[in-house]
Design an enzyme around this catalytic site. Structure first.
Site, PDB file in Angstrom:
ATOM      1  N   GLU A 776      74.488 -40.721  36.755  1.00 34.63           N
ATOM      2  CA  GLU A 776      75.703 -40.916  35.967  1.00 34.63           C
ATOM      3  C   GLU A 776      76.576 -42.046  36.509  1.00 34.63           C
ATOM      4  O   GLU A 776      77.110 -42.845  35.746  1.00 34.63           O
ATOM      5  CB  GLU A 776      76.518 -39.616  35.933  1.00 34.63           C
ATOM      6  CG  GLU A 776      75.924 -38.515  35.067  1.00 34.63           C
ATOM      7  CD  GLU A 776      76.091 -38.787  33.576  1.00 34.63           C
ATOM      8  OE1 GLU A 776      76.611 -39.859  33.219  1.00 34.63           O
ATOM      9  OE2 GLU A 776      75.699 -37.927  32.778  1.00 34.63           O
ATOM     10  N   SER A 777      76.738 -42.108  37.818  1.00 36.98           N
ATOM     11  CA  SER A 777      77.732 -43.035  38.371  1.00 36.98           C
ATOM     12  C   SER A 777      77.288 -43.748  39.644  1.00 36.98           C
ATOM     13  O   SER A 777      78.046 -44.565  40.168  1.00 36.98           O
ATOM     14  CB  SER A 777      79.025 -42.270  38.679  1.00 36.98           C
ATOM     15  OG  SER A 777      78.772 -41.265  39.657  1.00 36.98           O
TER      16      SER A 777
END
Length: 902
Positions: A776-777
């Site tokens: 995700e990040s």
């Protein structure tokens, strides 16, 4: 990224909001007394673990036996006045929590059991620091106040008061923050934290709009050591913006000049230079404006930004009656930067103004990019010297002197593409074929031949297409399109069965052994052989996929398919028994030490200069402390014993370590994080990675250091670059065959304690959550997506509001999603809800996390994963979600493998 259409969860749920700890100021004296009694009862247990704790915190005594010593270990001078252990890479004076190696409690201080029971103030400050770094300023403030209330005379009091002031900034209580910072400076004028207090006061007063006070404290910071303070340039940048905001043009101008000559990131520097140029322009001093814009272009590397500065230069020449020079700059933008946003906007403006700068090529190019192929064809044909847009190319091309041929061939190719975009496939095929036949060595020939092969396939002539793709591979073997052509051959051949595709797949191994598509090709080939009941073909294909240098979904699925008993719908989960390092910091530290020795042996063997490598055998890696040498075989746990080095030869690891240790950018990074300027700190991290981009030993120490600084994104970037350098020398080497420490740097256990807490609360495998956050990040708490998702778990704002309601998070603001604890708590909650929706199936839950539960129900109806997992994945008709599932599948596998008990 969680789907944000609606929160698919009932609003009545069990409240998982964490309660205040027993040491909160709201707790009564009676409850505190009960706590102390309970704590005393644990004393016997603490004695039992004392030996393990000692080794955990002292394993690197006397040598560089822990990555803690190679990274930003925190100097404790703020409270003790001295520094224990060896000199860290960054000597931060603020006593923030000491972070462990490779994600070991990256946001936490030492565990409570590591603090002597008698030193309750130290335990509370450790807990407060942990809360603060997790993005829990309210909880941190409670602990800091407790120290100040009950242990005001302890050595922890100064750090507690400073910490309390910082939480005021984070909570938006600026008046309270400034009062506490000033109180701190008054009570502890000689404390090493005073410079940070001054800087914080400057920032806080600036946020309050109290310009004079802000200037006072930024100036006080700089005056502590004029011109030598680590953040001197950044202080000047803040001062300049204040002058600019208050219309003090002269002061702003002079200060930005100072910033331009300061030790700051290139981005900060060029921004200041641009402002100086703008100020000169406002005063009609165009000569100096141009001089400063030229300085910007000497440093600026981002193409779009460069184009914007060049536009400013061109406009100066236009307004000063020098159209020729303006035209030259516009042509340079079109030639070099037309595909940037600013470059294309410049082209659009010139087109709309019917500028004489534009020739027929650029008129056609604008229309081509604007999606008007019919009109683009007209201009391209005119540029090519054709009588009209429907005519064939004359046998004699226009003037091709200088760079004319390149532009001519590009125009012809784009004309053919424009024809294709009008739907006239027959004419497009004719154009591509003629272009290739007449200019087989031209720079557009590979593209033309590839498009010809593609359109031939579209027309249903797969046999001719197969041959044309082969022509691309044969005639242009070093062109990037050659591998694509071979992959298309494999795809076409696969339609006739695996035996037909095998020769083409073998050719991929021969010509492109490090192909990123290798695993996918041989995995699909293995499935085809399996469907044909060819056991040997199946096993050989799967094994070739497993041996791929990549760690992607297909390589991992191949390894699982070799084991017919494996069910991907129910992957094995981690436990304290199977993955002790995930759950036990002491085990993690011991594993890290063993991994470090192996990693450095590997590095010395290939990355050290030839003279150094011969002086330092790979089997005996010298520790970073001069005159010591690590043993050939590291113990499983405990400190590494060292013996004096018989030679005085400089160890290349020492040199690399010192290069990084003495890099002022590393100190600036630490200080910027210290005063909450995380954006600037991230820029410093990026420039450090760029600086050491071709230096593997420095990249190793940089990856360690950034990991421990909490800059996980750029730590991973540095480690991946180190891997890439090795694979340039060893193209078929896969990450899974390389040292575990390198694998751990690329797959770190970041935010380990928070994720363990949330996974336990929501009852799922913590490694599944780590795998999700990596995708995700990449562990960047400030991550933003193009559609508005925020933070570590990329929660959409509306989804976040729904989760906040369900968790009874009073006063929730969207910006809270940038706080690590909140982001991980909300992400864990959402993942748990999706796991509940799909009976614990992790990959269906992940697909729902990204693409929405409703879509997953549809995919399950069309191709149930429990019947055929691969078909279910292939049936996901959202490319982003399909890729998302594949990547996290691979991440989850890698985390289970890397951190499994050895």
């Amino acid at each position: 990224m969680p789907n944000s259409t609606k929160l698919e969860e009932p609003t009545t749920v069990q409240n998982s909001k964490p309660s205040l700890t027993s040491s909160s100021p709201q707790v009564t004296r009676r409850r505190r007394l009960n706590f102390y009694l309970a704590f005393t009862a644990l004393l016997v247990s603490l004695v039992l673990v004392a030996l393990g704790v000692y080794f955990f915190f002292n394993a690197d005594a006397g040598n560089r036996s822990s990555a803690r010593q190679t990274a930003a270990v925190i100097n404790k001078t703020a409270t003790t006045g001295s520094t224990a252990g060896k000199t860290p890479l960054v000597e931060e004076v603020y006593p923030t929590p000491e972070v462990g190696g490779f994600g070991l409690k990256p946001d936490a201080g030492p565990t409570p059991t590591a603090i002597p029971p008698s030193n309750e103030a130290a335990r509370l400050r450790s807990l407060a620091d942990e809360y603060y770094s997790e993005g829990r300023p309210v909880d941190a403030a409670a602990q800091y106040r407790l120290i100040l209330d009950q242990y005001a005379s302890s050595s922890e009091a100064p750090a507690a008061l400073f910490g309390l002031a910082r939480t005021g900034v984070d909570r938006g209580r600026y008046d309270e923050a400034t009062d506490n910072f000033k109180k701190f400076v008054s009570q502890y004028p000689n404390n090493p934290l005073v410079p940070y207090a001054y800087f914080y006061l400057g920032l806080t007063y600036k946020d309050l709009g109290q310009w004079d006070n802000a200037l006072t404290y930024f100036t006080k910071y700089q005056a502590l050591n004029p011109g030598q303070m680590p953040l001197d340039g950044y202080a000047s940048d803040e001062i300049a913006t204040i002058y600019e905001s208050t219309s003090k043009t002269t002061q702003s101008f002079d200060t930005y000049k100072k910033v331009a000559d300061s030790a700051v990131t290139n981005l900060t520097k060029v921004t200041a230079m641009e402002k100086v140029g703008d100020d000169y322009l406002k005063s009609n001093d165009t000569a100096n404006a141009l001089a400063w814009y030229a300085k910007v272009l000497e440093l600026a590397k981002v193409p779009d930004y460069r184009a914007s500065i060049m536009v400013k230069e061109a406009k100066i020449f236009e307004t000063t009656g020098q159209p020729g020079k303006a035209s030259d700059i516009y042509r340079q933008i079109l030639d070099e930067l037309v595909d940037t946003t600013t470059g294309f906007n410049t082209l659009k403006t010139l087109y709309n103004n019917n500028s004489p700068v534009l020739n027929d090529y650029f008129k056609g190019y604008y229309l081509y990019k604007a999606g008007v192929p019919d009109q683009a064809i007209v201009d391209f044909a005119r540029f090519l010297g054709r009588p009209d847009e429907k005519s064939a190319q004359p046998p004699t091309p226009p003037n091709l002197s200088g760079g004319g041929q390149e532009r001519f061939l590009q125009a012809w190719y784009l004309l053919a593409v424009s024809v294709e975009n009008t739907g006239d496939t027959t004419r497009a095929i004719s154009e591509y074929l003629e272009l290739w036949n007449r200019f087989p060595q031209g720079q557009t020939a590979p593209q033309a031949l590839s498009r010809l092969a593609h359109l031939t396939e579209v027309e249903g002539n797969s046999g001719d297409a197969l041959n044309l793709y082969g022509q691309v591979l044969q005639n242009y073997p070093s062109n990037p399109l050659a591998e694509d052509a071979l992959l298309n051959q494999i795809r076409l051949a696969m339609a006739k069965g695996p035996d037909n595709a095998q020769p083409y797949a073998d050719r991929l191994l021969q010509k492109f052994p490090a192909s990123s598509s290798r695993a996918q090709v041989f995995y699909q080939l293995g499935k085809a052989y399996q469907a044909a009941n060819n056991v040997n073909g199946t096993r050989n294909a799967f094994q070739t996929a497993v041996d791929s240098p990549t760690t992607d979904y297909f390589a991992i699925r191949a390894s699982e398919r070799l084991n017919d008993t494996y069910n991907p719908n129910t992957p094995p989960v981690s436990t304290p028994a199977t993955h002790p390092a995930v759950y036990n910091p002491n085990t993690f530290a011991a594993d890290m030490e063993r991994d470090r020795v192996a990693m450095e042996s590997w590095l010395i063997a290939w990355a050290a200069p030839a003279s150094s490598a011969s002086a330092t055998p790979a089997a005996t890696v010298t520790a970073i402390v001069a005159g010591t040498v690590a043993p050939t075989t590291a113990p499983a746990s405990g400190p590494v014993k060292t013996t004096p080095s018989p030679a005085a030869t400089t160890n290349p690891l020492d040199t690399a370590h010192n290069n990084l240790k003495n890099d002022p950018g590393l100190r600036r990074l630490a200080d910027l994080k210290m005063v909450g300027l995380t954006d600037w700190a991230t820029r410093e991290a990026k420039e450090l990675v760029d600086k050491y981009n071709d230096s593997p030993l420095e990249l190793y120490f940089l990856a360690l250091t950034l990991n421990e600084q909490g800059e996980y994104y750029y730590s991973i970037t540095a480690a991946q670059r180190l891997l890439a350098i090795f694979q340039e020398k060893n193209p078929t080497a896969g990450l899974r065959t390389l040292p575990l420490l390198l694998q751990k740097l690329i797959y770190p256990l970041a935010y380990q304690q928070i994720i363990l807490e949330q996974a336990k609360r929501q009852n799922f495998d913590p490694l599944l959550m780590v795998a999700l956050v990596k995708q995700e990040s990449a562990f960047d708490p400030d991550a933003n997506s193009g559609v508005g998702a925020i933070g570590l778990t990329q929660v959409m704002p509306d989804t976040g509001k729904g989760i906040a309601t369900n968790l009874d998070k009073q006063g929730f603001q969207t910006s809270d999603l940038y706080r690590p604890y909140t982001a991980l708590e909300f992400g864990a909650y959402y993942l748990a809800a999706r796991l509940k929706d799909f009976d614990g199936n992790p990959y269906q839950a992940l697909a729902a996390y990204n693409g929405g539960a409703g879509n997953v129900y549809r995919w399950n109806d069309e191709a149930p994963s429990t019947t055929n997992f691969d078909n279910w994945v292939d049936n996901i008709d959202f490319p982003e979600t399909r890729t998302y599932v594949e990547i996290i599948y691979a991440n989850y596998f890698m985390y289970r493998q890397i951190y499994a008990a050895k």
